[in-house]
Write an enzyme that holds these catalytic residues in place. Structure first.
Site, PDB file in Angstrom:
ATOM      1  CG  ASP A  33     -55.796 -26.247 -17.067  1.00 17.01           C
ATOM      2  OD1 ASP A  33     -56.015 -25.059 -16.803  1.00 17.01           O
ATOM      3  OD2 ASP A  33     -55.076 -26.984 -16.359  1.00 17.01           O
ATOM      4  CB  VAL A  34     -50.707 -26.099 -19.335  1.00 14.47           C
ATOM      5  CG1 VAL A  34     -49.323 -26.715 -19.133  1.00 14.47           C
ATOM      6  CG2 VAL A  34     -50.772 -25.396 -20.688  1.00 14.47           C
TER       7      VAL A  34
END
Length: 285
Positions: free
Chosen positions: A239-240
């Site tokens: 997840d960025v």
């Protein structure tokens, strides 16, 4: 009445829920309405906060007494009313993330009404900015779902399985995303995928069950585990937002690698899901 252990951050509960335009919220009454698909049909349930962070209290109201136990169980899980904030603080306070944990103490993990809508929602949200992701989900649900008492239910798998890619393209779905959503629904209709079975599976077995599905990758599975099943030890390595939040918190020169995130996960186990929530929240402040 439900009385969660304090602290329970009611304001952050409403703040997170309000991000989704599909949610029914009455801020002035501190009330939510929730669409639940039950074993004996469906129900719209009201959840009203009547307490504070240090003295949390919620009133849950529904129309059908025969479904009371099922409804209460689902609502407790959905809003993390059985959270153990003192245990979380005690476990994480002495780690390198301790200050963040204290800052967001009492913030619950908020789940979707079902694992089915969690899976569809997160397929739709893949690789989109948050604003457009919610817009696209809103278009999808309000076009093909159903409304009851002002609350929107996701369209049933049977409905989605009969859609065409062209119909979803009209909502601005990409070709592939339209195929993924329809494909998941068809798997459910033909019996290849039973979302209810996931509740009995370990995280590892849930991965094995979901990853072979076209359009489902590790990030999507982690979101289902976190926001569909309420698992407490999930740190989405891909997840960025999580990567950026960790970079910001630890003043790193670059985003952490997946291997570094796995090392963080071990340090924050068995409550890494809460750290995930705190990290996401920290990006908006």
């Amino acid at each position: 009445m439900i009385y969660p252990e304090a602290p329970y951050d009611v304001e952050r509960l409403f703040g997170r829920v309000s991000m989704d335009p599909l949610q029914y919220i009455e801020f002035e009454n501190r009330l939510l309405k929730v669409p639940l698909v039950l074993n004996q049909g469906e129900a719209v349930v009201s959840v009203q906060s009547q307490g504070t962070k240090e003295r949390p209290a919620f009133e849950v109201r529904g129309e059908e007494i025969s479904t009371k136990d099922e409804v209460i169980s689902r609502i407790r899980a959905m809003y993390d009313f059985d959270m153990k904030p003192r245990d979380i603080l005690g476990t994480l306070d002495s780690t390198t993330i301790g200050e963040l944990v204290e800052q967001y103490a009492g913030m619950p993990i908020i789940c979707e009404p079902s694992t089915y809508c969690t899976l569809l929602k997160n397929i739709v949200h893949q690789q989109l900015n948050m604003k457009f992701a919610y817009t696209l989900t809103y278009r999808f649900v309000t076009r093909y779902g159903r409304e009851k008492d002002g609350v929107w239910f996701y369209p049933d798998a049977e409905v989605v399985s009969n859609l065409t890619v062209e119909e979803l393209r009209e909502l601005q779905f990409s070709n592939r995303k339209a195929e993924y959503v329809i494909g998941v629904a068809r798997r459910m209709v033909n019996g290849e995928l039973n979302m209810d079975e996931l509740t009995e599976l370990s995280n590892e077995d849930a991965y094995k069950k979901l990853l072979p599905i076209r359009g489902v990758g590790p990030w999507t599975v982690e979101c289902v585990l976190l926001f569909g099943l309420g698992r407490k030890d999930i740190l989405p390595a891909g997840d960025v937002g999580i990567q950026n939040a960790i970079k910001k918190w630890f003043n790193l020169t670059s985003k952490p690698t997946k291997e570094e995130l796995y090392a963080y996960h071990e340090k924050w186990s068995p409550y890494s899901s809460y750290v995930s929530m705190y990290l996401w929240e920290s990006l908006s402040e």
